[in-house]
Write a protein that holds these residues in place. Sequence first.
Motif, short mmCIF file in Angstrom:
data_model
loop_
_atom_site.label_atom_id
_atom_site.label_comp_id
_atom_site.label_asym_id
_atom_site.label_seq_id
_atom_site.Cartn_x
_atom_site.Cartn_y
_atom_site.Cartn_z
N LYS A 14 -51.69 -27.74 -31.01
CA LYS A 14 -52.22 -28.99 -30.42
C LYS A 14 -53.03 -28.60 -29.19
O LYS A 14 -52.45 -28.14 -28.19
N GLN A 15 -54.34 -28.66 -29.28
CA GLN A 15 -55.20 -28.30 -28.13
C GLN A 15 -55.55 -29.58 -27.39
O GLN A 15 -55.83 -30.59 -28.03
N PRO A 16 -55.58 -29.57 -26.08
CA PRO A 16 -56.11 -30.76 -25.38
C PRO A 16 -57.57 -30.99 -25.81
O PRO A 16 -58.29 -30.03 -26.07
N ILE A 17 -57.94 -32.26 -25.89
CA ILE A 17 -59.23 -32.66 -26.45
C ILE A 17 -60.38 -31.95 -25.71
O ILE A 17 -61.34 -31.46 -26.32
N ALA A 18 -60.24 -31.77 -24.42
CA ALA A 18 -61.35 -31.19 -23.63
C ALA A 18 -61.66 -29.79 -24.16
O ALA A 18 -62.82 -29.41 -24.36
N LEU A 19 -60.58 -29.00 -24.45
CA LEU A 19 -60.82 -27.61 -24.91
C LEU A 19 -61.51 -27.63 -26.28
O LEU A 19 -62.46 -26.88 -26.50
N GLU A 20 -61.03 -28.51 -27.17
CA GLU A 20 -61.65 -28.57 -28.51
C GLU A 20 -63.13 -28.89 -28.37
O GLU A 20 -63.99 -28.20 -28.93
N VAL A 21 -63.43 -29.88 -27.55
CA VAL A 21 -64.86 -30.26 -27.36
C VAL A 21 -65.60 -29.07 -26.77
O VAL A 21 -66.72 -28.71 -27.19
N GLY A 22 -64.93 -28.38 -25.84
CA GLY A 22 -65.59 -27.21 -25.22
C GLY A 22 -65.97 -26.20 -26.27
O GLY A 22 -67.11 -25.73 -26.33
N ILE A 23 -65.00 -25.92 -27.17
CA ILE A 23 -65.28 -24.88 -28.19
C ILE A 23 -66.42 -25.34 -29.09
O ILE A 23 -67.37 -24.58 -29.35
N ILE A 24 -66.36 -26.59 -29.50
CA ILE A 24 -67.40 -27.06 -30.42
C ILE A 24 -68.76 -27.03 -29.72
O ILE A 24 -69.77 -26.55 -30.27
N SER A 25 -68.81 -27.44 -28.46
CA SER A 25 -70.13 -27.43 -27.79
C SER A 25 -70.61 -25.97 -27.65
O SER A 25 -71.79 -25.66 -27.84
N ASP A 26 -69.67 -25.08 -27.41
CA ASP A 26 -70.05 -23.64 -27.36
C ASP A 26 -70.73 -23.26 -28.66
O ASP A 26 -71.82 -22.65 -28.66
N ILE A 27 -70.08 -23.63 -29.76
CA ILE A 27 -70.63 -23.21 -31.06
C ILE A 27 -71.99 -23.87 -31.28
O ILE A 27 -72.96 -23.18 -31.69
N ALA A 28 -72.12 -25.13 -30.89
CA ALA A 28 -73.43 -25.81 -31.08
C ALA A 28 -74.49 -25.05 -30.29
O ALA A 28 -75.54 -24.66 -30.81
N LEU A 29 -74.15 -24.75 -29.02
CA LEU A 29 -75.13 -24.03 -28.19
C LEU A 29 -75.46 -22.69 -28.84
O LEU A 29 -76.62 -22.27 -28.91
N TRP A 30 -74.42 -22.06 -29.36
CA TRP A 30 -74.62 -20.75 -29.99
C TRP A 30 -75.61 -20.89 -31.15
O TRP A 30 -76.52 -20.05 -31.29
N ILE A 31 -75.43 -21.96 -31.96
CA ILE A 31 -76.32 -22.14 -33.13
C ILE A 31 -77.76 -22.26 -32.64
O ILE A 31 -78.66 -21.54 -33.13
N VAL A 32 -77.97 -23.03 -31.60
CA VAL A 32 -79.36 -23.24 -31.12
C VAL A 32 -79.94 -21.89 -30.69
O VAL A 32 -81.02 -21.46 -31.12
N ILE A 33 -79.13 -21.13 -29.91
CA ILE A 33 -79.65 -19.85 -29.38
C ILE A 33 -79.91 -18.89 -30.54
O ILE A 33 -80.97 -18.23 -30.62
N ALA A 34 -78.95 -18.85 -31.49
CA ALA A 34 -79.10 -17.90 -32.60
C ALA A 34 -80.37 -18.23 -33.38
O ALA A 34 -81.16 -17.33 -33.70
N ASN A 35 -80.60 -19.52 -33.60
CA ASN A 35 -81.80 -19.83 -34.38
C ASN A 35 -83.05 -19.49 -33.58
O ASN A 35 -84.04 -18.99 -34.13
N ALA A 36 -83.00 -19.69 -32.29
CA ALA A 36 -84.17 -19.32 -31.49
C ALA A 36 -84.45 -17.82 -31.69
O ALA A 36 -85.58 -17.38 -31.93
N PHE A 37 -83.37 -17.04 -31.68
CA PHE A 37 -83.56 -15.60 -31.84
C PHE A 37 -84.10 -15.28 -33.23
O PHE A 37 -84.98 -14.43 -33.39
N ILE A 38 -83.56 -16.03 -34.23
CA ILE A 38 -84.00 -15.71 -35.60
C ILE A 38 -85.50 -15.96 -35.72
O ILE A 38 -86.25 -15.11 -36.23
#
Lengths: 219, 317, 485, 685
Positions: A174-198
């Motif tokens: 059971k993760q507090p909601i803030a951490l889950e959102v943090g992880i998901i936003s991390d991944i979203a940001l990662w996707i944007v950066i990765a595609n920029a690199f691609i």
Amino acid sequence: MSEYVLNALLFVDMAAFLAVLFMHLIKKDSHLIWLYALQSMATGLFLLGTGIAEEERSLIMVAALTIIIKAIAAPIFFFRLMDRFGSHGSSSSYLSTPVTLAALMALVMFAYSSVFQILGMLLPGTVGSFPLSLAAIFMAIFLMINRRGVFSQMIGILALENSIVLLTACIGIKQPIALEVGIISDIALWIVIANAFISMIYRQFGSLSTSDLKQLTEE
Amino acid sequence: MTLFFSLIQIVAIPAISPLFVGIIRKLKARMQSRVGADIFQPYRDLSKLFKKDEIISKDASWITKIAPYIIFTVTVVVGAAVPIVTTIIPSFTPGFSLLPLSDFIVMVYLLALGTFFLALAGMDSGSGFGGFGSSREMMVAALAEGGLFFSLLVASVASGSGHVPSMVVSLQTLPFTSFMPLIVAFLAFFIALLAENNRFPVDNPSTHLELTMIHEAMILEYSGKRLALMEWATANKLVIFIALGANIFFPWGVAASLEGHAILLAFVLFSLKTGALLFSIAFIESTMAKFRVFRVPDLLFTSFVLAVTALCIIITF
Amino acid sequence: MMTTFLVAVPLATACLIGFLLPAKSVRFIGWSAIFASSLDFLLALFIVPRVVSVGSTGPAFWLSLDALAAFLVLIITLVGFFASLYSVGYLQAEVEKGIIGPNRVRQYFLLFELFMFAMLLAVSTTHPVVMWIAIEATTLSTAFLISFYNKPSATEAAWKYLILNSLGLLLSLLGTLIFLALPQIQTGITDWSMLQASAASFHPLAVKIAFVFILVGYGTKVGLVPLHTWKPDTYAKAPTPMAGLLASVLINVALFGILRFKTVTDASIGTGFSSGLFVMFGTISIVLAALIIFIQKNYKRMLAYSGIEHAGIMALGFGFGGIGTFAALLHMLYHALVKAMLFFTAGNIFLKYSTTKMKQITGVLSVLPLSSVLFFGGFIAIAGLPPFGIFATKLLILSAGMMSYPWISGIVLFALAVVFFGFFRHVTAMLFGPIPQDIEPGESNMLTKIPIVLMAAIIIIVSFDLPETISSIVTAAAASLTQPF
Amino acid sequence: MDIMLSPIGILLLLSVFIIGGFGALFLDRLLNDGGRMGGLWAHAFALGGSLFGLIISAKTLLVGQGIAFSIPSPLPLFLFDFRIDGLSAFFLGVISLIAAMASIYGLSYQTHFLGLYRLGRLGFFYNAFVCSLMLVTMANQGLFFLLVWEVMSLASYFLVIYEHRKPENIRAGFLYFLMTHFGTAFIMLSFFLAYRATGSFSFDVWRAAAGAIDPMMQTFIFLAALIGFGTKAGIIPLHIWLPEAHPAAPSHVSALMSGVMIKTAIFMFIRIFFDFFPIASIEWGLTFLVLGGISSLLGVLYALSEHDLKRLLAYHSVENIGIILLGFGASLTFMSLGYEKFALFALAAALYHTLNHAIFKALLFLGAGSVVAATGTRNMEEYGGLVRLLPFTSAFFLIGSLAISAFPPFNGFASEWLTFQALFIGIVSASIIVKAIFIFAIASLTFTGGLAAACFVKAFGVTFLARPRSEEATHAHESEWPMLAAMGILAVLTLVIGVGSGFVISLLVGIVASIWLSNPSTLAFPFRQFIETRSQFADILPLDTVAVITLAVFVVLTVAIMVLSRSRKVSYGRTWDCGTELGPRMEITSTSFSRSLITIFQGILRPTKQTDVEYHDEEMRYFIKSQEVRTGIGDPYRQALYRPLSAALTMVASRVRLVQSGNINMYILYVFITLIALIVWAARS
């Protein structure tokens, strides 16, 4: 939770596992995106199911967020990206298909081996199958090793992230909601950066194959 | 009494050394069926040289001027400590005797000091001969030192003391059976004697041919009283070596005390032994050919090996 | 309160630079960055003595600094301050030489501040997952900094950096989640003290596997061999001030992450397991780095491998335990300062010679009188020669090692000699010799000279007589690492 | 207890050097006179410091009371532990004496670098070097010793590359620092092993726990110490840096390095094998004897084949270290055979030769420095006829040559004679192997003596005698008075220490006895008794009588001949030249002088000869335009030992480099394999 819900969650877990399995077998990148969308959808549903079953409002919120970002927004973003690559949207793999399958089978057997048996029993919740998502993790890593395409490496990372989320959902952390959102936003940001690199790689190297990314050595 | 005797001991070797040279020349002449000059000719040569003027090269430095004196002093000082007739060590005042001088290492290195200055003097005039003579001389001296040192070491180990007079005393009491290593050591010593004194197989003392002369090349530039001193010093050195060879390796008859009859007997025996040695030197000079320069090291290494074998025999048995 | 303000400052400056300032006002951006990092440094100087006296600052918004965290904050802000100073000078020189356009400077400093924010957050959080997010943020913020020059090789280096680090961090996420999943802690926010308190009851096998995931995950970030492969490319292609910051401080932050979990593992299954892993990784890193430095051709890659070697030394220090831990922590401070100074002086050399191939560089001593002397001083410090601190910490670590792992200490001793051999050969080749024709002697602008001189001064001060507060904070941190409460 | 012998005194001593060093740097920056004032300041303070050191060592010896104190340090294992007992007082004395002479020399010698290099830098590193040399003798804790040892190497490295515009200096400096670091790695290893065996770095703990160490560990400690300190001492296979580094440094520094720095290795050998772990088995003694023999023989042979004056002197340092090791090896052998008295005597011989070599090697290097400064080149082939242009330097160089070739009244002979006596005792010892090794040692010492004499006839003759062979040699001019003063004092010392050998032997036996007899608590050692009862040693080697008699006979003879031949004329004509004009090329050169000896020892030296002929036109090949012959001697150490080592290292490194293949999939595979392997290992353990 009722018997019926457990079976449904097991089925969804199996679906996510199969999605990663098929990622190894197809050639075109667009199919890769579909399979990734499938895996994200499965993960989202799994979270939704556990959330509803345990009346966890935060879990349901997270599930919804996962589905929206990973299952819908990301693939659309990828498809818009794919148009620009045209014919380069496919990537070959180092090992031939039968050998890849043998390797995957070995990884699955390793995930089900005694090493993780104890770990499986120890962890509290036994929703879905712990070794199955562990196998999915190893297969995602193997995807990155095996495929020559830069795009498939990115998909490998995202699939690995999905399987980790699935694994934690199986264990029932059971993760507090803030951490889950943090992880998901991390991944979203990662996707944007990765595609920029691609796109940068495509612009500078003219192809998406990792065999061109070989200049930086010691000589 | 001892003061007078010590003074004699110091003067003795320089006095008799020209005689020894004269005898060798006479013996050589006889063997080569020549009449040869009489045995006192070297004395006349020396006095003639002392009376002549001198020419010194303008390239030469103060070393050329001072070297003859140093070399001669060294030979006199070492000669004083060598037992010729008696094994008593000359001493002037009770606390001040020539004992330290009689240590065989001090002797060897003092003689080496003489050779050092001789070589420097040779190079000083800047002529090709001098330089080459010094180079050859230092080569021979360096290699001969091994044989010389070890042969004296054999005697020192056999007698158990480092000082030459006490060596002679204790060697006299040595039983005949254990004399074999000393003979081998004497052979080594004899080769070293020939090398150190520029005698025949190593160097030809009487020639001035550039190819063959080593010692003569170094004193080529000298004239007048300095040349006399050099010749005299060489003669002294020869006597020292002969005296050492005779008295250490054939110790019998060297008087232990100062009575008349012991001295007389010692004197006779000493002249017999030295006569034999002189004869052998003359014999070698007239029968053997001079070695090529690069065969000399083999000769000197054989002398070294002989001495080492003698040492090994002495230590093990 | 202090810590939140400390962490917030870089975030605020990032927003300031990002949104309020126009791209053209390069000078103003630079000065705001310098101001932010100096403010941060002063705050750190203020916090560290308090932590020494109080023990740890009170938790506020999941942020609290214990001894280890405070020590790392000190290192980060110290090196960050000098990095910002040097970056302004370096970029100013690069803009003059026309390598990059003035608007890129804004992008540089925006990402620089985000990077500082992420590191400070990572160090001061109490929650492991928040730490993970912060370290992931460091990767994301520096990705574009590595491909700053838009050359194919820079993009390739950035891509490898991104992929490998993301893979590593996902593995460490898995490890963190397993740690959090262990039976007893099911309730909401957990922090390090709670984890350690309940560590005794974890099942040994689960802890071992979780720690393996953490070690491989964050180990990729630290750059321990065989997970180091992205490091030489990144430091060779990134702009030198950024490479300096990455090489000196990011290692410590990632090591900090592993150390946090090491205390938990040691609490539950004893130090044997984790120290064995640390020693194994440390030795391999030193040996491989030693060999590759020996035949290296590019001086920035050589500094990268020297970073790997020192990461190995630190890992060895923590693995040996006892005095080794204290020495390794001290080594963190010395290494951060010296490695940053080395990179900045290498930056000056790059500005003047504009090539990284050591074959083409000679006569640096006469071309750059100040930078070359400091470069040589930095080399002497990094190689562990006496007047500087690394000599002491190297000896302490090896003597700690002598007790538990004698053979490994022997091998490491000679690997360090090989490192010295290779490094020394390259440095002498570069420093001495005639000045190449087309290079006119003279340093570039002031801002590239001041920071390296200040750093040299600080290195000498810290090496000769360690200030009281620093030695007490390091002993406190070492104590917290060796016997968890 | 006056302040001289208290911790304050020692710290005062160190502060003198620190002020000297930093003062020099500061002055150099302040006034832009090229560092002249800074250099003077530095060398003056170095002189003051070394005199102070000399007083401290003398007082410690006379009072017979050592000092021990320690200063805490912020780091856990580090402890600045000082201890000055008899042995360190002796070495401190030798170091201070030579440092004082070198500083006097340096006062005026440094002006030669004015305008080329900054003198403040020379002053700073010179002070650091001398200070660390002194500290090496005082350190009583492992890590503190390593700290000072490396500072010494670092300071001397900067002095070697002081003239950094010459590429060969840089190469020499590089090789020097590399080899010293290689040596220090071994020293560190031996100290760590000792730390592991005894649990602490303090030398006192080592002394106490000496017996308890198991033999295997003890052999490793000794082996590592032998290689480590052997590199610094310049024992044969590890000596290749010595002939490169010593000539490269400024002459007064190379005098210090050659005379004193390599002696610190001897100091530590004595400390380790006699003070800390006096339990060495006989094999170690025999190893040192063999190493000493080989080093002395090969050292003198390489010196013979040199025609660079300072390299020749550097090779002679290798030779003399060999002689010292002969004495040291003999004492070690006697110690293990149980003859304490003979061991004490042999060690006194080794210390005596250490003192003597420090003096006459410093004298020779300072002399060589004046010659090089006067002519501007180190190549002996371009010297000649300097005896008239540099009268004093040539006289002092001659005295130095006489001392090093071990001729009686000088100190070289005294210590070599003592070493001979020690070796003679060895011959009559028990087993065959010991006898054989002792005979080998005596043989090597004898031949070394002879060859050294030959080498120095060449060195002195070619440099100073006959006619100048090159233009530069004709413009040479005598060095300033401080340089001559330094050389003068050293020359007088060689005579005084040689002639006063009786007193010096008693002093040395006192020092050697202090190693075993000084009780650990009060550090008092019975040095005074040995001085009082020096009469027992007086009759061992009374060189004074030898000197007096020789002088007397010399004076009598000269006066007599002067008087006798006062009426004879002495005229100065041309050297006999068989009618052709004698040009400078017709004199003997150093290469041709030693050619005969090199040909004799060609088996060992492997002389190489390379002829390049240039023809007027290549096809016809009849008319030779120019012909060049390059002679040299083989360097087996680089071919057989050092090049294969670095080639192997490069080969392994290029194999390992393939890890960085550039392919990202491979990198991810590395991570994956590490993960799997560690999981399996974790599960199994």
